[in-house]
Design an enzyme around this catalytic site. Structure first.
Site, PDB file in Angstrom:
ATOM      1  N   THR A 228      -1.036   9.557  -8.661  1.00 22.52           N
ATOM      2  CA  THR A 228      -1.955   9.040  -7.722  1.00 22.52           C
ATOM      3  C   THR A 228      -2.939   8.381  -8.822  1.00 22.52           C
ATOM      4  O   THR A 228      -4.148   8.532  -8.645  1.00 22.52           O
ATOM      5  CB  THR A 228      -2.737   9.729  -6.711  1.00 22.52           C
ATOM      6  OG1 THR A 228      -3.306  10.828  -7.229  1.00 22.52           O
ATOM      7  CG2 THR A 228      -1.595  10.359  -5.713  1.00 22.52           C
TER       8      THR A 228
ATOM      9  N   GLN B 229      -6.013   1.871 -10.589  1.00 22.60           N
ATOM     10  CA  GLN B 229      -5.441   0.646 -11.166  1.00 22.60           C
ATOM     11  C   GLN B 229      -5.738   0.951 -12.531  1.00 22.60           C
ATOM     12  O   GLN B 229      -4.735   0.727 -13.262  1.00 22.60           O
ATOM     13  CB  GLN B 229      -5.970  -0.643 -10.708  1.00 22.60           C
ATOM     14  CG  GLN B 229      -5.483  -1.852 -11.640  1.00 22.60           C
ATOM     15  CD  GLN B 229      -6.094  -3.242 -10.962  1.00 22.60           C
ATOM     16  OE1 GLN B 229      -6.576  -3.392  -9.884  1.00 22.60           O
ATOM     17  NE2 GLN B 229      -6.373  -4.205 -12.013  1.00 22.60           N
TER      18      GLN B 229
ATOM     19  N   GLU C 257      -6.059   3.568 -14.462  1.00 23.16           N
ATOM     20  CA  GLU C 257      -5.224   4.889 -15.095  1.00 23.16           C
ATOM     21  C   GLU C 257      -3.730   4.320 -14.961  1.00 23.16           C
ATOM     22  O   GLU C 257      -3.193   4.626 -16.101  1.00 23.16           O
ATOM     23  CB  GLU C 257      -5.556   5.842 -14.103  1.00 23.16           C
ATOM     24  CG  GLU C 257      -6.837   6.431 -14.227  1.00 23.16           C
ATOM     25  CD  GLU C 257      -7.215   7.479 -13.155  1.00 23.16           C
ATOM     26  OE1 GLU C 257      -8.397   8.098 -13.215  1.00 23.16           O
ATOM     27  OE2 GLU C 257      -6.747   7.247 -12.045  1.00 23.16           O
TER      28      GLU C 257
ATOM     29  N   THR D   4     -13.226  11.580  -3.354  1.00 23.18           N
ATOM     30  CA  THR D   4     -12.347  11.040  -2.838  1.00 23.18           C
ATOM     31  C   THR D   4     -10.933  10.840  -3.329  1.00 23.18           C
ATOM     32  O   THR D   4      -9.923  10.884  -2.362  1.00 23.18           O
ATOM     33  CB  THR D   4     -12.878   9.431  -2.408  1.00 23.18           C
ATOM     34  OG1 THR D   4     -13.042   8.657  -3.725  1.00 23.18           O
ATOM     35  CG2 THR D   4     -14.000   9.330  -1.594  1.00 23.18           C
ATOM     36  N   GLY D   5     -10.907  10.949  -4.660  1.00 18.07           N
ATOM     37  CA  GLY D   5      -9.727  10.833  -5.313  1.00 18.07           C
ATOM     38  C   GLY D   5      -8.915  12.107  -5.152  1.00 18.07           C
ATOM     39  O   GLY D   5      -7.570  12.179  -4.909  1.00 18.07           O
ATOM     40  N   ASP D   6      -9.650  13.336  -5.372  1.00 18.17           N
ATOM     41  CA  ASP D   6      -9.180  14.504  -4.935  1.00 18.17           C
ATOM     42  C   ASP D   6      -8.392  14.577  -3.533  1.00 18.17           C
ATOM     43  O   ASP D   6      -7.539  15.194  -3.290  1.00 18.17           O
ATOM     44  CB  ASP D   6     -10.127  15.685  -5.093  1.00 18.17           C
ATOM     45  CG  ASP D   6     -10.819  15.607  -6.538  1.00 18.17           C
ATOM     46  OD1 ASP D   6     -10.513  16.440  -7.260  1.00 18.17           O
ATOM     47  OD2 ASP D   6     -11.374  14.829  -6.790  1.00 18.17           O
TER      48      ASP D   6
END
Length: 298
Positions: free
Chosen positions: A134, A137, A139, A219-221
C-alpha cells in the site's frame, strides 16, 4: 509489527472485524510523532528476533496475516523479511501486507522521512515477499524508479510492482487529477491473479474520495489494516474491498474532523490531541461501512 501509537488504530480495527491480533511494537512511544514532543524506546532487530523465538518455542508461530508499517532501521526490516519467510514455511497461505512507509509529497515535492538506506531493503527484500502493498504515489515512484504524471503511468508502475512480487498493489494517494475535480483524491488499485491454466488476469480500479481539510496521523496504518480485513472478506473483489476500506476511512475522518472542530472552538485550528482518530466512536462504521465512495473499474 507496527509502530505502537498507530498500531493501536490497526489493532482495534482488526479486532472489531473479528481478527485475533498479536502486536509487536516496533517503537514504544508516549504518543505519535505528530505531536511536538515524544519520549520512548525503539525495538531493535535482536529484540524482535527474541520475541519471535518465544513464539517459536511455544509453537504458536502460525499466522494467517502479517501487517507491517513504519520502521526506521534497516536491520529491523531485514529481520522482518526473515520472520515473514519463516512464517510462510509454517503456513504457505500466509498473506503479508506491507505498507512501505518511506516518505510523501508536499506541494508536489517528494521527500523521504526515513533513512535513505531503507529504500534498497524495501525494494530488493521486502516487496518481493509481500502479497499486498500500500504505497503512496511517492513511495511507488521510489520503489520502481519511475515518475508518475498520468493515470497510464501509474498503471505501468503498478505492473512493475506486480512483477516484483505482490499480487495486490494499492497506491493509496496520488496528486493525479481526479475526474470529479480538485476536491477529490485519487487512489488506484490493481489485483493480479494467476488462473488455473496459468494465464494472468488483472483487475484495476480507481477510487476518488473527498479531500479532508486536516492533517491526520495514522491514516496510512488504518488504510493498510482495513484493506487487509476487507480483502480477506472479499478475496477476489478488489473493487468492493477498496470501496469498503475508503468508505470506512471517510466515516472515521469525517467524525474526527467534526469532533476536533467542536473541541477547538470556532475559528481555531484543531491540535494533534484533538485530531486523534475517533476509532472507538466509529465502531459501527468500521464493522459495516455504508458505501459512500464508489470505485471505477478501469
Amino acid at each position: 509489527l507496527e509502530q505502537q501509537c498507530l498500531s493501536k488504530y490497526s489493532c482495534v480495527l482488526l479486532q472489531v472485524l473479528g481478527f485475533e491480533v498479536d502486536t509487536v511494537n516496533s517503537v514504544q512511544f508516549s504518543n505519535h510523532t505528530g505531536y511536538a514532543h515524544w519520549k520512548g524506546q525503539v525495538l531493535n532487530s535482536d529484540e524482535l528476533h527474541e520475541l519471535y523465538e518465544g513464539l517459536k518455542l511455544n509453537k504458536v508461530n502460525r499466522y494467517d496475516y502479517v501487517l507491517t508499517g513504519y520502521t526506521r532501521d534497516t536491520s529491523f526490516l531485514a529481520m522482518v523479511v526473515d520472520i515473514v519467510q519463516e512464517l510462510k514455511q509454517q503456513n504457505s497461505n500466509l498473506v503479508y501486507v506491507c505498507d512501505p512507509v518511506m516518505g510523501d509529497k508536499w506541494n508536489g515535492e517528494g521527500s523521504m522521512y526515513v533513512p535513505k538506506d531503507l529504500l534498497p531493503v524495501y525494494r530488493d527484500k521486502v516487496v518481493p515477499v509481500a502479497d499486498i502493498i500500500t504505497p503512496n504515489q511517492f513511495e511507488a515512484e521510489l520503489l520502481t524508479g519511475r515518475k508518475i504524471h498520468t493515470e497510464k503511468e501509474a498503471l505501468e508502475v503498478m505492473d512493475m510492482l506486480h512483477a516484483m512480487g505482490p499480487e495486490t498493489v494499492v497506491i493509496t494517494s496520488s496528486d493525479l487529477q481526479a475526474p470529479l475535480g480538485n476536491d477529490y483524491l485519487i487512489a488506484l488499485g490493481s489485483h493480479r491473479k494467476t488462473k488455473a491454466d496459468g494465464t494472468k488476469m488483472t483487475q484495476r480500479i480507481r477510487v476518488e474520495s473527498p479531500k479532508v481539510d486536516a492533517v491526520f496521523v495514522g491514516t496510512g496504518d488504518l488504510f493498510a489494516a482495513m484493506l487487509l480485513a476487507w480483502t480477506h472478506k472479499h478475496p477476489n473483489n478488489l473493487k468492493v474491498a477498496c470501496e469498503k476500506t475508503v468508505s470506512a476511512m471517510q466515516h472515521v475522518l469525517q467524525r474526527t474532523i467534526k469532533s476536533a472542530k467542536a473541541q477547538a472552538g470556532e475559528g481555531n485550528k484543531p491540535n494533534s490531541a484533538q485530531l486523534e482518530l475517533r476509532m472507538v466512536q466509529s465502531k459501527k462504521d468500521i464493522e459495516n461501512p455504508e458505501i459512500i465512495v464508489k470505485a471505477t473499474v478501469l
